[in-house]
Scaffold this active site. Sequence first.
Site, short mmCIF file in Angstrom:
data_model
loop_
_atom_site.label_atom_id
_atom_site.label_comp_id
_atom_site.label_asym_id
_atom_site.label_seq_id
_atom_site.Cartn_x
_atom_site.Cartn_y
_atom_site.Cartn_z
N GLY A 38 -5.61 11.63 -3.56
CA GLY A 38 -4.69 10.50 -3.60
C GLY A 38 -5.39 9.26 -4.14
N ASN B 13 -2.20 2.83 -3.53
CA ASN B 13 -2.69 1.54 -3.05
C ASN B 13 -3.77 1.72 -1.98
OD1 ASN B 13 -1.32 -1.07 -1.07
ND2 ASN B 13 -2.17 -1.40 -3.10
N GLY C 190 -5.22 4.74 -1.12
CA GLY C 190 -6.25 5.67 -1.62
C GLY C 190 -7.30 4.93 -2.42
N PHE D 168 -2.65 11.62 -9.45
CA PHE D 168 -1.40 12.17 -10.00
C PHE D 168 -1.24 11.50 -11.36
CE2 PHE D 168 3.27 12.09 -10.42
CZ PHE D 168 3.53 13.44 -10.28
N PHE E 81 4.41 14.48 -0.28
CA PHE E 81 3.72 15.32 -1.27
C PHE E 81 2.72 16.29 -0.63
CE2 PHE E 81 4.47 11.19 -3.65
CZ PHE E 81 5.65 11.63 -4.23
N LYS F 52 0.54 8.29 6.84
CA LYS F 52 1.41 7.84 7.93
C LYS F 52 2.79 8.45 7.72
CE LYS F 52 -1.30 3.68 8.89
NZ LYS F 52 -1.43 2.23 8.85
N LYS G 199 5.23 3.73 13.43
CA LYS G 199 5.26 2.27 13.23
C LYS G 199 5.98 1.90 11.93
CE LYS G 199 2.34 1.58 9.75
NZ LYS G 199 2.67 0.84 8.53
N ASN H 281 7.15 -1.86 3.87
CA ASN H 281 8.40 -1.50 4.53
C ASN H 281 9.15 -2.75 5.00
OD1 ASN H 281 8.56 1.59 4.84
ND2 ASN H 281 6.44 1.14 5.45
N LYS I 250 5.20 3.96 -2.70
CA LYS I 250 6.28 4.64 -1.97
C LYS I 250 6.50 4.04 -0.58
CE LYS I 250 6.80 7.89 -5.11
NZ LYS I 250 7.90 7.76 -6.04
P1 NAD Z 1 1.25 4.40 -2.81
O1 NAD Z 1 2.58 4.29 -2.18
O2 NAD Z 1 0.56 3.15 -3.21
O3 NAD Z 1 1.31 5.24 -4.14
C1 NAD Z 1 2.10 6.35 -4.37
C2 NAD Z 1 1.17 7.43 -4.86
O4 NAD Z 1 1.90 8.66 -4.97
C3 NAD Z 1 0.57 7.15 -6.25
O5 NAD Z 1 -0.79 7.44 -6.22
C4 NAD Z 1 1.31 8.12 -7.14
O6 NAD Z 1 0.55 8.54 -8.23
C5 NAD Z 1 1.52 9.27 -6.20
N1 NAD Z 1 2.57 10.20 -6.59
C6 NAD Z 1 3.76 9.94 -7.21
N2 NAD Z 1 4.44 11.09 -7.40
C7 NAD Z 1 3.66 12.08 -6.89
C8 NAD Z 1 3.81 13.48 -6.78
N3 NAD Z 1 4.91 14.11 -7.22
N4 NAD Z 1 2.82 14.20 -6.20
C9 NAD Z 1 1.73 13.58 -5.72
N5 NAD Z 1 1.51 12.25 -5.79
C10 NAD Z 1 2.48 11.52 -6.38
O7 NAD Z 1 0.29 5.27 -1.87
P2 NAD Z 1 -0.65 4.75 -0.67
O8 NAD Z 1 -0.34 3.33 -0.30
O9 NAD Z 1 -2.06 5.07 -1.04
O10 NAD Z 1 -0.13 5.62 0.55
C11 NAD Z 1 -0.69 6.84 0.97
C12 NAD Z 1 -0.56 6.94 2.46
O11 NAD Z 1 -1.36 5.92 3.07
C13 NAD Z 1 0.86 6.74 3.01
O12 NAD Z 1 1.11 7.67 4.04
C14 NAD Z 1 0.84 5.33 3.58
O13 NAD Z 1 1.74 5.15 4.67
C15 NAD Z 1 -0.60 5.23 4.05
N6 NAD Z 1 -1.12 3.88 4.19
C16 NAD Z 1 -0.89 2.93 3.25
C17 NAD Z 1 -1.42 1.65 3.40
C18 NAD Z 1 -1.19 0.57 2.38
O14 NAD Z 1 -1.40 -0.62 2.71
N7 NAD Z 1 -0.81 0.89 1.16
C19 NAD Z 1 -2.23 1.37 4.50
C20 NAD Z 1 -2.46 2.36 5.44
C21 NAD Z 1 -1.90 3.62 5.27
P1 13P Z 2 3.37 -0.44 4.51
O1 13P Z 2 3.42 0.97 3.99
O2 13P Z 2 4.65 -0.89 5.13
O3 13P Z 2 2.86 -1.41 3.46
O4 13P Z 2 2.30 -0.49 5.68
C1 13P Z 2 0.95 -0.44 5.37
C2 13P Z 2 0.18 -0.07 6.59
O5 13P Z 2 0.29 1.04 7.06
C3 13P Z 2 -0.64 -1.13 7.20
O6 13P Z 2 -1.40 -0.65 8.28
#
Ligand code: NAD
Ligand code: 13P
EC number: 1.1.1.8
Length: 340
Positions: free
Chosen positions: A9, A12, A14, A40, A96, A119, A203, A268, A294
Amino acid sequence: MVEKVALIGSGNWGSAVAKIIGRNVTKFNHYDNEVKMWVFEEKVNGRNLTEIINTQHENVKYLPGIKLPENIVACPDLVETCSDATMLVFVVPHQFVTSICKQLKGKIHPDCKAISLIKGIDVNADGFRLITDMIQDSLGVRSCVLSGANIASEVAEEKFCETTIGYRNRADGELFRDIFHTPSFRVNIVEDVVGVELCGALKNIVAIGGGLVDGLKLGDNTKAAIIRIGLYEMRKFSKMFYKDVKDETFFESCGVADLITTCAGGRNRKVAEAHVTTGKSFDQLEKEMLNGQKLQGTSTAQDMYNILSKKNLCHEFPLMTTIYRICYENLPPLKIVEDI
Ligand code: NAD
Ligand code: 13P
């Protein structure tokens, strides 16, 4: 034994953790210095995102403005990314994971361990599964979980925060702590995978609630009430389905702290606020506002509703159920306070 880390991954979050892991593996002798990161593949301004990351050392689409260490190597091939790794870091949107696990089945290192930073939960016809259980069941590897009050952009800018790793096997928890812990990203490890994971998944539903009350301009007291009721329902749901979940886990970063940050600054929250102020659907706003990132909260609200309605439990979880109905059944947003 030399451990080799691979990241599955590159969104954001990752990309933010790639910065931490890339630096941390070079601090110890027992980690291979190269960290492959599965991307991806997509075109950004006519170029492959992997090529941009490997030349500019920046994920210009999902974490612009943050340089990644040069030992992070972006790779578009999932199996090639993971086949020689002994530590897998799953950090993709939860929808995914099934397809990723299918592609990796039988193709990973025999000494592999995993950690999920995802999450969300997996709902199927038989009920629901934790993402760590999916990883364990489909790949035959033990999986820890990491979750906390961790908005990716703030972590990437090295602003201080805490996070929680849940482990079943303490040695795994310690091994993963070493690749994540920094002075500005303080890791606490706890023996409660289920509690940490459910806090992170649930959450996101409460975060939608936080955004709805912001859109309605109901003020801070109402937001605090949503957070409190949300925390109560998260704990109730967790203990109803997994009696060994520990109360203390809800006081870790993955619990109350993540609820606060997510209801203040997360994606969110932002999209739910815009749903109220613009009247547009969540799907449309996700496309317009998040540039490929996403939303996890709406689909998790739907997952939770499916679980609760099958078991006739909706009335026991009025906040989560009302949030689902606002997202999917066109219930007016003000019902968030009227129906709880
Ligand atoms: P993101 O929402 O920023 O990005 C979406 C990702 O999905 C991109 O890398 C995209 O290339 C990929 N994607 C799109 N279509 C796809 C497909 N068909 N198959 C596989 N990948 C595909 O992602 P993120 O923020 O890194 O979120 C990953 C996890 O981390 C989530 O569960 C999120 O809740 C959690 N999380 C996010 C944050 C945050 O602040 N962004 C913080 C903590 C936890
Ligand atoms: P959002 O996906 O709503 O941006 O939350 C990020 C997160 O999990 C912060 O801990």
